[in-house]
Design a protein around this motif. Structure first.
Motif, PDB file in Angstrom:
ATOM      1  N   MET A   1       0.818  -1.196   0.000  1.00 28.71           N
ATOM      2  CA  MET A   1       0.000   0.000   0.000  1.00 28.71           C
ATOM      3  C   MET A   1       0.863   1.262   0.000  1.00 28.71           C
ATOM      4  N   LYS A   2       2.027   1.236   0.692  1.00 27.12           N
ATOM      5  CA  LYS A   2       2.915   2.388   0.695  1.00 27.12           C
ATOM      6  C   LYS A   2       3.427   2.689  -0.702  1.00 27.12           C
ATOM      7  N   THR A   3       3.712   1.620  -1.474  1.00 25.31           N
ATOM      8  CA  THR A   3       4.196   1.801  -2.833  1.00 25.31           C
ATOM      9  C   THR A   3       3.185   2.561  -3.669  1.00 25.31           C
ATOM     10  N   ILE A   4       1.923   2.203  -3.530  1.00 26.17           N
ATOM     11  CA  ILE A   4       0.881   2.884  -4.299  1.00 26.17           C
ATOM     12  C   ILE A   4       0.837   4.360  -3.927  1.00 26.17           C
ATOM     13  N   LYS A   5       0.834   4.646  -2.639  1.00 24.27           N
ATOM     14  CA  LYS A   5       0.743   6.036  -2.195  1.00 24.27           C
ATOM     15  C   LYS A   5       1.984   6.835  -2.548  1.00 24.27           C
ATOM     16  N   LYS A   6       3.158   6.232  -2.456  1.00 25.95           N
ATOM     17  CA  LYS A   6       4.406   6.962  -2.664  1.00 25.95           C
ATOM     18  C   LYS A   6       4.895   6.962  -4.109  1.00 25.95           C
ATOM     19  N   THR A   7       4.387   6.068  -4.937  1.00 25.38           N
ATOM     20  CA  THR A   7       4.876   5.984  -6.311  1.00 25.38           C
ATOM     21  C   THR A   7       3.757   6.193  -7.330  1.00 25.38           C
ATOM     22  N   ILE A   8       2.794   5.320  -7.315  1.00 21.97           N
ATOM     23  CA  ILE A   8       1.762   5.335  -8.356  1.00 21.97           C
ATOM     24  C   ILE A   8       0.852   6.548  -8.231  1.00 21.97           C
ATOM     25  N   LEU A   9       0.435   6.888  -7.025  1.00 20.84           N
ATOM     26  CA  LEU A   9      -0.486   8.000  -6.838  1.00 20.84           C
ATOM     27  C   LEU A   9       0.087   9.336  -7.313  1.00 20.84           C
ATOM     28  N   PRO A  10       1.311   9.716  -6.920  1.00 22.21           N
ATOM     29  CA  PRO A  10       1.828  10.994  -7.425  1.00 22.21           C
ATOM     30  C   PRO A  10       1.996  11.018  -8.941  1.00 22.21           C
ATOM     31  N   VAL A  11       2.425   9.900  -9.514  1.00 18.66           N
ATOM     32  CA  VAL A  11       2.584   9.829 -10.963  1.00 18.66           C
ATOM     33  C   VAL A  11       1.222   9.924 -11.645  1.00 18.66           C
ATOM     34  N   LEU A  12       0.238   9.242 -11.115  1.00 16.56           N
ATOM     35  CA  LEU A  12      -1.112   9.276 -11.701  1.00 16.56           C
ATOM     36  C   LEU A  12      -1.715  10.680 -11.630  1.00 16.56           C
ATOM     37  N   ILE A  13      -1.626  11.317 -10.477  1.00 16.07           N
ATOM     38  CA  ILE A  13      -2.198  12.663 -10.327  1.00 16.07           C
ATOM     39  C   ILE A  13      -1.440  13.657 -11.217  1.00 16.07           C
ATOM     40  N   ALA A  14      -0.126  13.550 -11.279  1.00 17.95           N
ATOM     41  CA  ALA A  14       0.656  14.435 -12.150  1.00 17.95           C
ATOM     42  C   ALA A  14       0.310  14.194 -13.615  1.00 17.95           C
ATOM     43  N   THR A  15       0.120  12.940 -13.994  1.00 18.02           N
ATOM     44  CA  THR A  15      -0.274  12.614 -15.375  1.00 18.02           C
ATOM     45  C   THR A  15      -1.607  13.266 -15.719  1.00 18.02           C
ATOM     46  N   ILE A  16      -2.553  13.196 -14.810  1.00 17.90           N
ATOM     47  CA  ILE A  16      -3.857  13.812 -15.042  1.00 17.90           C
ATOM     48  C   ILE A  16      -3.701  15.323 -15.208  1.00 17.90           C
ATOM     49  N   CYS A  61       4.781   9.540 -19.398  1.00 20.72           N
ATOM     50  CA  CYS A  61       6.255   9.508 -19.403  1.00 20.72           C
ATOM     51  C   CYS A  61       6.832  10.763 -18.760  1.00 20.72           C
ATOM     52  N   PHE A  62       6.210  11.914 -19.024  1.00 23.50           N
ATOM     53  CA  PHE A  62       6.666  13.166 -18.426  1.00 23.50           C
ATOM     54  C   PHE A  62       6.500  13.106 -16.907  1.00 23.50           C
ATOM     55  N   ALA A  63       5.364  12.588 -16.449  1.00 32.29           N
ATOM     56  CA  ALA A  63       5.116  12.466 -15.004  1.00 32.29           C
ATOM     57  C   ALA A  63       6.106  11.490 -14.355  1.00 32.29           C
ATOM     58  N   ILE A  64       6.397  10.395 -15.015  1.00 33.03           N
ATOM     59  CA  ILE A  64       7.381   9.448 -14.485  1.00 33.03           C
ATOM     60  C   ILE A  64       8.753  10.112 -14.391  1.00 33.03           C
ATOM     61  N   SER A  65       9.121  10.874 -15.414  1.00 35.48           N
ATOM     62  CA  SER A  65      10.403  11.588 -15.393  1.00 35.48           C
ATOM     63  C   SER A  65      10.454  12.562 -14.228  1.00 35.48           C
ATOM     64  N   ILE A  66       9.374  13.297 -14.026  1.00 34.53           N
ATOM     65  CA  ILE A  66       9.320  14.241 -12.908  1.00 34.53           C
ATOM     66  C   ILE A  66       9.473  13.503 -11.584  1.00 34.53           C
ATOM     67  N   TYR A  67       8.823  12.363 -11.446  1.00 36.80           N
ATOM     68  CA  TYR A  67       8.933  11.566 -10.229  1.00 36.80           C
ATOM     69  C   TYR A  67      10.398  11.175  -9.982  1.00 36.80           C
ATOM     70  N   ILE A  68      11.075  10.738 -11.026  1.00 36.83           N
ATOM     71  CA  ILE A  68      12.481  10.343 -10.895  1.00 36.83           C
ATOM     72  C   ILE A  68      13.348  11.538 -10.518  1.00 36.83           C
ATOM     73  N   PHE A  69      13.139  12.671 -11.194  1.00 36.36           N
ATOM     74  CA  PHE A  69      13.918  13.878 -10.879  1.00 36.36           C
ATOM     75  C   PHE A  69      13.662  14.342  -9.446  1.00 36.36           C
ATOM     76  N   ALA A  70      12.393  14.270  -9.033  1.00 39.58           N
ATOM     77  CA  ALA A  70      11.995  14.782  -7.712  1.00 39.58           C
ATOM     78  C   ALA A  70      12.646  14.012  -6.570  1.00 39.58           C
ATOM     79  N   LYS A  71      13.042  12.779  -6.813  1.00 38.87           N
ATOM     80  CA  LYS A  71      13.692  11.989  -5.773  1.00 38.87           C
ATOM     81  C   LYS A  71      15.078  12.528  -5.442  1.00 38.87           C
ATOM     82  N   LYS A  72      15.686  13.240  -6.379  1.00 40.26           N
ATOM     83  CA  LYS A  72      17.062  13.678  -6.200  1.00 40.26           C
ATOM     84  C   LYS A  72      17.212  15.196  -6.095  1.00 40.26           C
ATOM     85  N   PHE A  73      16.257  15.939  -6.643  1.00 43.05           N
ATOM     86  CA  PHE A  73      16.421  17.388  -6.753  1.00 43.05           C
ATOM     87  C   PHE A  73      15.348  18.147  -5.991  1.00 43.05           C
ATOM     88  N   THR A  74      15.617  19.435  -5.745  1.00 41.73           N
ATOM     89  CA  THR A  74      14.643  20.306  -5.094  1.00 41.73           C
ATOM     90  C   THR A  74      13.473  20.562  -6.046  1.00 41.73           C
TER      91      THR A  74
END
Length: 128
Positions: A1-16, A61-74
């Protein structure tokens, strides 16, 4: 459940958010720029359902990229990197192919920065 909240949910909402932003910008605000430019080249502006599906995949793909960048950058670093990779590269390519109506850029640049910023903010806030 943590994976969904911490990974899939932000990517899904950003994609929308990205999909809505792209649709409003290109179908309502800038459509005439696109259609006029394509007509001047003797082409029809591609607006079939398959084109919408491809833009949906681009948004994901753009949302996934943002998720990856956000893990490392401000937030601001993520916004800039995402905007540069997502939009500047795209404009270079479609400009090189002569299918970019350059008249959209005064509108598209600030709106795309806003899109990248809000998508980055969504990812940063939702994944926590």
């Amino acid at each position: 459940m943590k994976t969904i909240k911490k990974t899939i949910l932000p990517v899904l909402i950003a994609t929308i958010w990205i999909s809505i932003s792209e649709f409003v910008r290109n179908e309502f605000l800038l459509k005439s720029y696109w259609t006029d430019h394509y007509e001047s080249m003797g082409l029809n502006f591609p607006s079939e359902p398959i084109n919408g599906i491809i833009w949906g995949i681009w948004s994901l793909c753009f949302a996934i990229s943002i998720y990856i960048f956000a893990k490392k950058f401000t937030l601001m670093q993520t916004t800039f990197i995402a905007w540069f990779v997502g939009f500047v590269f795209m404009w270079l390519v479609i400009g090189n192919l002569n299918v970019l109506p350059f008249g959209i850029l005064p509108f598209a640049i600030p709106l795309s920065i806003l899109e990248a910023f809000l998508a980055s903010l969504i990812v940063k806030k939702v994944k926590i």
